[in-house]
Write a protein that holds these residues in place. Structure first.
Motif, short mmCIF file in Angstrom:
data_model
loop_
_atom_site.label_atom_id
_atom_site.label_comp_id
_atom_site.label_asym_id
_atom_site.label_seq_id
_atom_site.Cartn_x
_atom_site.Cartn_y
_atom_site.Cartn_z
N HIS A 222 29.42 47.86 35.09
CA HIS A 222 28.21 48.28 34.38
C HIS A 222 27.39 47.06 33.97
N THR A 223 27.14 46.23 34.95
CA THR A 223 26.43 44.97 34.80
C THR A 223 25.61 44.76 36.06
N PRO A 224 24.35 44.30 35.96
CA PRO A 224 23.56 44.09 37.17
C PRO A 224 24.24 43.13 38.15
N ALA A 225 24.04 43.37 39.42
CA ALA A 225 24.72 42.58 40.45
C ALA A 225 24.42 41.09 40.33
N ASN A 226 23.22 40.74 39.87
CA ASN A 226 22.87 39.32 39.81
C ASN A 226 23.51 38.59 38.62
N LEU A 227 24.26 39.31 37.78
CA LEU A 227 24.98 38.67 36.68
C LEU A 227 26.48 38.60 36.92
N ILE A 228 26.95 39.33 37.93
CA ILE A 228 28.39 39.45 38.16
C ILE A 228 29.03 38.08 38.41
N SER A 229 28.40 37.24 39.20
CA SER A 229 28.99 35.96 39.57
C SER A 229 29.27 35.10 38.34
N ASP A 230 28.27 34.94 37.46
CA ASP A 230 28.46 34.13 36.25
C ASP A 230 29.55 34.74 35.37
N ALA A 231 29.55 36.08 35.29
CA ALA A 231 30.55 36.74 34.44
C ALA A 231 31.95 36.56 35.01
N LEU A 232 32.10 36.59 36.33
CA LEU A 232 33.41 36.37 36.94
C LEU A 232 33.92 34.97 36.63
N ASP A 233 33.03 33.97 36.68
CA ASP A 233 33.44 32.61 36.34
C ASP A 233 33.96 32.54 34.91
N SER A 234 33.26 33.19 34.01
CA SER A 234 33.67 33.20 32.60
C SER A 234 35.01 33.92 32.44
N LEU A 235 35.17 35.03 33.13
CA LEU A 235 36.41 35.79 33.03
C LEU A 235 37.58 35.01 33.60
N ARG A 236 37.38 34.34 34.72
CA ARG A 236 38.47 33.59 35.36
C ARG A 236 38.99 32.48 34.44
N ALA A 237 38.15 31.96 33.57
CA ALA A 237 38.59 30.93 32.63
C ALA A 237 39.60 31.47 31.63
N GLY A 274 30.01 37.07 48.19
CA GLY A 274 30.11 35.94 47.28
C GLY A 274 31.17 36.15 46.22
N TRP A 275 31.30 37.38 45.72
CA TRP A 275 32.32 37.67 44.71
C TRP A 275 33.72 37.48 45.26
N ILE A 276 33.90 37.83 46.54
CA ILE A 276 35.20 37.61 47.17
C ILE A 276 35.52 36.12 47.22
N GLU A 277 34.51 35.31 47.53
CA GLU A 277 34.72 33.86 47.55
C GLU A 277 35.12 33.34 46.18
N GLN A 278 34.68 34.03 45.12
CA GLN A 278 35.06 33.64 43.76
C GLN A 278 36.43 34.17 43.36
N GLY A 279 37.03 34.98 44.21
CA GLY A 279 38.35 35.49 43.92
C GLY A 279 38.43 36.96 43.60
N ALA A 280 37.32 37.69 43.62
CA ALA A 280 37.36 39.13 43.34
C ALA A 280 38.12 39.84 44.45
N GLN A 281 39.02 40.76 44.05
CA GLN A 281 39.83 41.50 45.01
C GLN A 281 39.61 43.00 44.96
N VAL A 282 38.99 43.49 43.90
CA VAL A 282 38.69 44.92 43.78
C VAL A 282 37.18 45.06 43.67
N LEU A 283 36.57 45.71 44.67
CA LEU A 283 35.12 45.86 44.72
C LEU A 283 34.75 47.32 44.64
N GLY A 284 33.63 47.62 44.02
CA GLY A 284 33.17 48.99 43.92
C GLY A 284 31.79 49.06 43.30
#
Length: 309
Positions: A222-237, A274-284
């Motif tokens: 429930h976040t716009p697609a153009n924010l997902i990448s930055d949020a994934l980086d924050s979450l991975r930390a 791009g999200w897969i390259e960041q390590g995302a494994q569940v997409l939807g």
């Protein structure tokens, strides 16, 4: 099988929206419980939606229980139908799986701290349901979802620091696997914040709750697609387990989702690569996204190391 594949580094597909897809197909929404009551009167449509997502390639489908806690249903005079509504929601998902010929598909019970949203706005009324009432309602709902056969609990749209622990605690009591989905927005200064309107909570602070609870997967939803990448980086930390990414598109204005400028399936796939390259494994996908979007992601469902499906 899905957990084994995640551990092996593979990419799996979650479904797309359930609530907004019901609305898109003509199902009326309730004032406070939104799509919650649809499971009783529109069971065939709900089952068809689940089946469409499975046919599109989804490995996990989400029961229509995001807005079906007793506390929320009571605001629409439906509290006495709590058990029937939630059981019907899970039954629709089970029937879709049984009839799909794909018994390996997992059913996620959606659990949230959602409260009522003022008509004509997107702002939640945080004081409408007290914390004690919400805690009791979430425990009751989580146990019912377990007893009805959900394979995991999906904590959706986590953004309220006062209410998030109630959802995590209720889920932990069940003993089921727990996947947690957090929601983000961009602040006026460009910083990444938790989704909550008016509460400028740094997103990194929001996801720090994962230090206190064991979850099996965590991600951005429930976040716009153009924010997902930055949020994934924050979450991975903060989190080193499997990551999820399932954005929304359009916007909410109670009682209805506004299907405006919805991301094209091909564009979603470009983001997802791009999200897969960041390590995302569940997409939807989340609100506004349909089976067509999940079908566009299906070619990405492969082992990242070997390149095989």
């Amino acid at each position: 099988m899905t957990y084994t594949r995640l551990q092996a580094g593979e990419v799996r597909l979650l479904d797309g929206a359930t609530g907004t897809e019901l609305e898109k197909r003509g199902v009326p929404m309730s004032t406070n419980a939104w799509s919650g009551s649809a499971s009783l009167d529109h069971l065939d449509t709900l089952e068809r939606i689940h089946r469409d997502y499975i046919d599109a390639g989804a490995d996990i489908i989400t029961a229509n229980t995001y807005a079906t806690s007793r506390a929320l249903l009571e605001l629409d005079g439906l509290g006495d139908q709590f058990e029937a509504i939630n059981r019907a929601a899970v039954r629709a998902a089970r029937q879709a799986r049984d009839r799909s010929g794909r018994p390996e598909v997992l059913i996620a019970g959606s659990l949230s701290h959602r409260g009522p949203i003022a008509t004509g706005s997107a702002r939640p009324d945080s004081g409408a349901i007290g914390l004690d009432t919400m805690a009791e309602a979430l425990r009751e709902q989580a146990q019912l979802l377990r007893d009805e056969g959900c394979d995991l609990l999906l904590l959706e749209m986590m953004y309220d620091p006062a209410r998030m622990p109630l959802v995590f605690e209720a889920a932990a009591r069940t003993g089921l696997p727990v996947w947690a989905g957090f929601s983000a927005r961009r602040g006026e200064d460009g910083s990444l914040l938790g989704f909550g309107p008016g509460d400028d909570i740094p997103f990194a602070q929001l996801v720090s709750i994962l230090h206190d609870w064991d979850v099996d997967a965590a991600g951005i939803m429930h976040t716009p697609a153009n924010l997902i990448s930055d949020a994934l980086d924050s979450l991975r930390a903060t989190f080193d387990g499997p990551l999820m990414a399932y954005p929304d598109s359009g916007y909410f204005k109670s009682l209805h989702w506004q299907f405006e400028d919805v991301i094209e399936p091909r564009e979603l796939r470009r983001y997802a690569e791009g999200w897969i390259e960041q390590g995302a494994q569940v997409l939807g996908g989340c609100c506004g996204l349909s089976p067509e979007h999940i079908a566009a992601l299906a070619p990405l469902k492969r082992d990242r190391r070997s390149g095989t499906s």
